[in-house]
Design an enzyme around this catalytic site. Structure first.
Site, PDB file in Angstrom:
ATOM      1  N   LYS A  27      46.517  82.123  38.338  1.00 34.54           N
ATOM      2  CA  LYS A  27      44.513  82.374  37.349  1.00 34.54           C
ATOM      3  C   LYS A  27      45.259  83.274  36.556  1.00 34.54           C
ATOM      4  O   LYS A  27      45.300  83.226  34.978  1.00 34.54           O
ATOM      5  CB  LYS A  27      43.841  82.836  38.122  1.00 34.54           C
ATOM      6  CG  LYS A  27      42.790  81.667  38.964  1.00 34.54           C
ATOM      7  CD  LYS A  27      42.114  82.488  39.781  1.00 34.54           C
ATOM      8  CE  LYS A  27      40.995  80.951  40.606  1.00 34.54           C
ATOM      9  NZ  LYS A  27      39.679  82.773  41.499  1.00 34.54           N
ATOM     10  N   GLY A  68      47.640  74.771  43.704  1.00 31.40           N
ATOM     11  CA  GLY A  68      45.999  74.470  44.068  1.00 31.40           C
ATOM     12  C   GLY A  68      46.306  72.824  44.054  1.00 31.40           C
ATOM     13  O   GLY A  68      47.238  72.311  44.292  1.00 31.40           O
ATOM     14  N   TYR A  69      45.614  72.021  43.699  1.00 30.50           N
ATOM     15  CA  TYR A  69      44.715  70.740  43.903  1.00 30.50           C
ATOM     16  C   TYR A  69      45.926  70.416  42.194  1.00 30.50           C
ATOM     17  O   TYR A  69      45.560  68.809  42.402  1.00 30.50           O
ATOM     18  CB  TYR A  69      43.578  70.596  43.985  1.00 30.50           C
ATOM     19  CG  TYR A  69      42.973  70.866  44.769  1.00 30.50           C
ATOM     20  CD1 TYR A  69      42.747  70.845  46.538  1.00 30.50           C
ATOM     21  CD2 TYR A  69      42.507  71.852  45.808  1.00 30.50           C
ATOM     22  CE1 TYR A  69      42.665  70.607  47.722  1.00 30.50           C
ATOM     23  CE2 TYR A  69      41.488  72.661  46.518  1.00 30.50           C
ATOM     24  CZ  TYR A  69      41.743  71.968  47.034  1.00 30.50           C
ATOM     25  OH  TYR A  69      40.990  72.288  48.613  1.00 30.50           O
ATOM     26  N   ASP A  70      46.484  70.884  41.324  1.00 31.02           N
ATOM     27  CA  ASP A  70      46.512  70.143  40.420  1.00 31.02           C
ATOM     28  C   ASP A  70      47.748  69.062  40.332  1.00 31.02           C
ATOM     29  O   ASP A  70      47.391  67.644  39.733  1.00 31.02           O
ATOM     30  CB  ASP A  70      47.792  71.338  39.844  1.00 31.02           C
ATOM     31  CG  ASP A  70      46.258  72.686  38.583  1.00 31.02           C
ATOM     32  OD1 ASP A  70      45.767  71.770  38.330  1.00 31.02           O
ATOM     33  OD2 ASP A  70      46.948  73.297  38.638  1.00 31.02           O
ATOM     34  N   ASP A 112      35.186  81.369  39.784  1.00 34.12           N
ATOM     35  CA  ASP A 112      35.245  81.359  41.270  1.00 34.12           C
ATOM     36  C   ASP A 112      35.012  79.793  41.241  1.00 34.12           C
ATOM     37  O   ASP A 112      34.602  79.146  40.009  1.00 34.12           O
ATOM     38  CB  ASP A 112      34.269  81.093  42.050  1.00 34.12           C
ATOM     39  CG  ASP A 112      34.189  81.511  43.744  1.00 34.12           C
ATOM     40  OD1 ASP A 112      35.180  81.356  44.465  1.00 34.12           O
ATOM     41  OD2 ASP A 112      34.126  79.890  44.249  1.00 34.12           O
ATOM     42  N   THR A 113      36.356  79.050  42.088  1.00 28.55           N
ATOM     43  CA  THR A 113      36.274  77.603  40.795  1.00 28.55           C
ATOM     44  C   THR A 113      36.365  76.646  42.702  1.00 28.55           C
ATOM     45  O   THR A 113      37.049  76.964  43.732  1.00 28.55           O
ATOM     46  CB  THR A 113      38.287  77.729  40.568  1.00 28.55           C
ATOM     47  OG1 THR A 113      38.035  78.052  39.278  1.00 28.55           O
ATOM     48  CG2 THR A 113      38.790  76.454  40.152  1.00 28.55           C
ATOM     49  N   HIS A 138      39.583  73.157  32.650  1.00 28.30           N
ATOM     50  CA  HIS A 138      37.616  73.783  33.892  1.00 28.30           C
ATOM     51  C   HIS A 138      38.014  75.337  33.063  1.00 28.30           C
ATOM     52  O   HIS A 138      37.455  76.060  32.897  1.00 28.30           O
ATOM     53  CB  HIS A 138      37.451  73.492  35.385  1.00 28.30           C
ATOM     54  CG  HIS A 138      38.860  74.243  36.402  1.00 28.30           C
ATOM     55  ND1 HIS A 138      39.935  72.967  35.786  1.00 28.30           N
ATOM     56  CD2 HIS A 138      39.553  74.810  36.674  1.00 28.30           C
ATOM     57  CE1 HIS A 138      41.058  73.303  36.460  1.00 28.30           C
ATOM     58  NE2 HIS A 138      40.210  74.338  37.443  1.00 28.30           N
ATOM     59  N   ASN A 179      43.069  87.431  42.972  1.00 26.89           N
ATOM     60  CA  ASN A 179      44.394  87.803  43.344  1.00 26.89           C
ATOM     61  C   ASN A 179      45.045  86.495  43.476  1.00 26.89           C
ATOM     62  O   ASN A 179      46.686  86.509  43.931  1.00 26.89           O
ATOM     63  CB  ASN A 179      43.889  88.771  45.121  1.00 26.89           C
ATOM     64  CG  ASN A 179      43.711  89.731  45.208  1.00 26.89           C
ATOM     65  OD1 ASN A 179      44.013  90.981  45.646  1.00 26.89           O
ATOM     66  ND2 ASN A 179      42.968  89.675  46.171  1.00 26.89           N
ATOM     67  N   ASN A 180      44.682  86.039  42.590  1.00 31.62           N
ATOM     68  CA  ASN A 180      46.034  84.918  42.170  1.00 31.62           C
ATOM     69  C   ASN A 180      46.459  84.782  40.771  1.00 31.62           C
ATOM     70  O   ASN A 180      46.106  84.676  39.958  1.00 31.62           O
ATOM     71  CB  ASN A 180      44.473  83.436  42.404  1.00 31.62           C
ATOM     72  CG  ASN A 180      45.930  82.270  42.644  1.00 31.62           C
ATOM     73  OD1 ASN A 180      46.660  82.236  41.395  1.00 31.62           O
ATOM     74  ND2 ASN A 180      44.834  81.202  42.897  1.00 31.62           N
TER      75      ASN A 180
HETATM   76  P1  ITT Z   1      40.467  84.587  43.641  1.00 37.76           P
HETATM   77  O1  ITT Z   1      39.548  85.086  44.697  1.00 37.76           O
HETATM   78  O2  ITT Z   1      41.918  85.895  44.230  1.00 37.76           O
HETATM   79  O3  ITT Z   1      40.152  84.825  42.282  1.00 37.76           O
HETATM   80  P2  ITT Z   1      41.574  81.971  44.591  1.00 37.76           P
HETATM   81  O4  ITT Z   1      42.462  81.427  45.054  1.00 37.76           O
HETATM   82  O5  ITT Z   1      40.679  82.789  46.916  1.00 37.76           O
HETATM   83  O6  ITT Z   1      41.797  83.517  43.718  1.00 37.76           O
HETATM   84  P3  ITT Z   1      39.363  80.745  44.272  1.00 37.76           P
HETATM   85  O7  ITT Z   1      38.056  80.991  45.211  1.00 37.76           O
HETATM   86  O8  ITT Z   1      38.512  80.540  42.947  1.00 37.76           O
HETATM   87  O9  ITT Z   1      39.953  81.440  43.853  1.00 37.76           O
HETATM   88  O10 ITT Z   1      39.880  79.332  44.113  1.00 37.76           O
HETATM   89  C1  ITT Z   1      39.557  77.491  45.600  1.00 37.76           C
HETATM   90  C2  ITT Z   1      40.789  77.163  45.596  1.00 37.76           C
HETATM   91  O11 ITT Z   1      40.627  76.341  44.388  1.00 37.76           O
HETATM   92  C3  ITT Z   1      42.092  77.929  45.131  1.00 37.76           C
HETATM   93  O12 ITT Z   1      42.683  78.744  46.135  1.00 37.76           O
HETATM   94  C4  ITT Z   1      43.182  76.682  44.403  1.00 37.76           C
HETATM   95  O13 ITT Z   1      43.551  76.087  45.727  1.00 37.76           O
HETATM   96  C5  ITT Z   1      41.523  75.695  44.107  1.00 37.76           C
HETATM   97  N1  ITT Z   1      42.327  75.838  42.275  1.00 37.76           N
HETATM   98  C6  ITT Z   1      41.340  76.835  41.484  1.00 37.76           C
HETATM   99  N2  ITT Z   1      42.353  76.961  40.298  1.00 37.76           N
HETATM  100  C7  ITT Z   1      42.235  75.597  39.992  1.00 37.76           C
HETATM  101  C8  ITT Z   1      43.507  74.626  39.976  1.00 37.76           C
HETATM  102  O14 ITT Z   1      42.677  75.221  37.838  1.00 37.76           O
HETATM  103  N3  ITT Z   1      43.666  74.109  39.713  1.00 37.76           N
HETATM  104  C9  ITT Z   1      44.094  73.116  41.195  1.00 37.76           C
HETATM  105  N4  ITT Z   1      43.435  74.263  41.739  1.00 37.76           N
HETATM  106  C10 ITT Z   1      42.884  74.799  41.821  1.00 37.76           C
END
Ligand code: ITT
Length: 194
Positions: free
Chosen positions: A12, A149-151, A68-69, A176, A8-9
């Site tokens: 991404k 995000g944390y970028d 998942d990140t 990543h 939902n991001n």
């Molecule tokens: P989906 O689960 O719908 O894919 P999400 O935003 O909840 O979207 P994650 O749980 O994987 O996705 O991500 C965790 C958080 O980590 C995300 O909300 C960002 O704050 C951060 N994050 C993920 N990828 C990032 C990136 O490439 N650069 C900076 N921050 C990132």
């Protein structure tokens, strides 16, 4: 090959569609009628990637993958890690998350961190996982307006700019997610040849 990306991001989605190229047609959750948030109840990135991909496969029967990140900070014993989205609040409040991270690291000399992405792919009911990692460090203040995000706080090793100061192409080439997606593409090509 048509493939559903279980996210939902929107950030991404745009990163990954730039990386996948024309051979694969990305289908969004909305396009397959999934509008609810998929519950991420796992204790690890691997589990959550799997939960998201299986959720979509069970409902649609379509080939799909999920990412998942997490940001893993050494001095914080790997936090925020699997809780990266909801570090400061219940929602996806990037600004609050970044403020909390800076607070937690105040006065700490060791600012080493890494982003880790796990992708779970399900094709014809068979699940496979790949991982991508980028090492770096957390800066002492935010810089840059690109990315998400944390970028603005993450400076990859060997660079003097944060991910938020890089173009999407630059970030994708070393990130990543870029590394995980490169492995995903390899895996998809191998599967197509089987
Ligand atoms: P989906 O689960 O719908 O894919 P999400 O935003 O909840 O979207 P994650 O749980 O994987 O996705 O991500 C965790 C958080 O980590 C995300 O909300 C960002 O704050 C951060 N994050 C993920 N990828 C990032 C990136 O490439 N650069 C900076 N921050 C990132």
């Amino acid at each position: 090959m048509k493939i559903v990306f279980a996210t939902n991001n929107a950030h991404k989605l745009s990163e990954v569609s730039a990386l996948l190229g024309d051979r694969f047609e990305l289908v969004t959750l909305r396009e397959v009628g999934i509008t609810e948030d998929i519950p991420e109840t796992g204790a690890t990135l691997d589990e959550n990637a799997s939960i998201k991909a299986r959720y979509v496969y069970e409902r649609t029967g379509l080939n799909c993958f999920a990412d998942d990140t997490g940001l893993e900070v050494e001095a914080l014993d790997g936090a925020p890690g699997v809780h990266s989205a909801r570090y400061a609040t219940d929602g996806h409040d990037f600004a609050a998350n970044n403020r909390k991270l800076l607070r937690e690291l105040e006065g700490k000399v060791n600012r080493k961190a890494r982003f880790r992405t796990v992708i779970s792919l399900i094709v014809d009911g068979i699940e496979r996982q790949v991982e991508g990692i980028v090492e770096g460090e957390i800066t002492t203040s935010e810089s840059g307006a690109e990315g998400f995000g944390y970028d603005p706080l993450f400076m990859p090793e060997g660079y003097d700019r944060t991910f938020a100061e890089m173009s999407a192409e630059e970030k994708n080439a070393i990130s990543h997610r870029g590394r995980a997606v490169a492995k995903l593409v390899e895996m998809l090509h191998d599967i197509e040849l089987e």
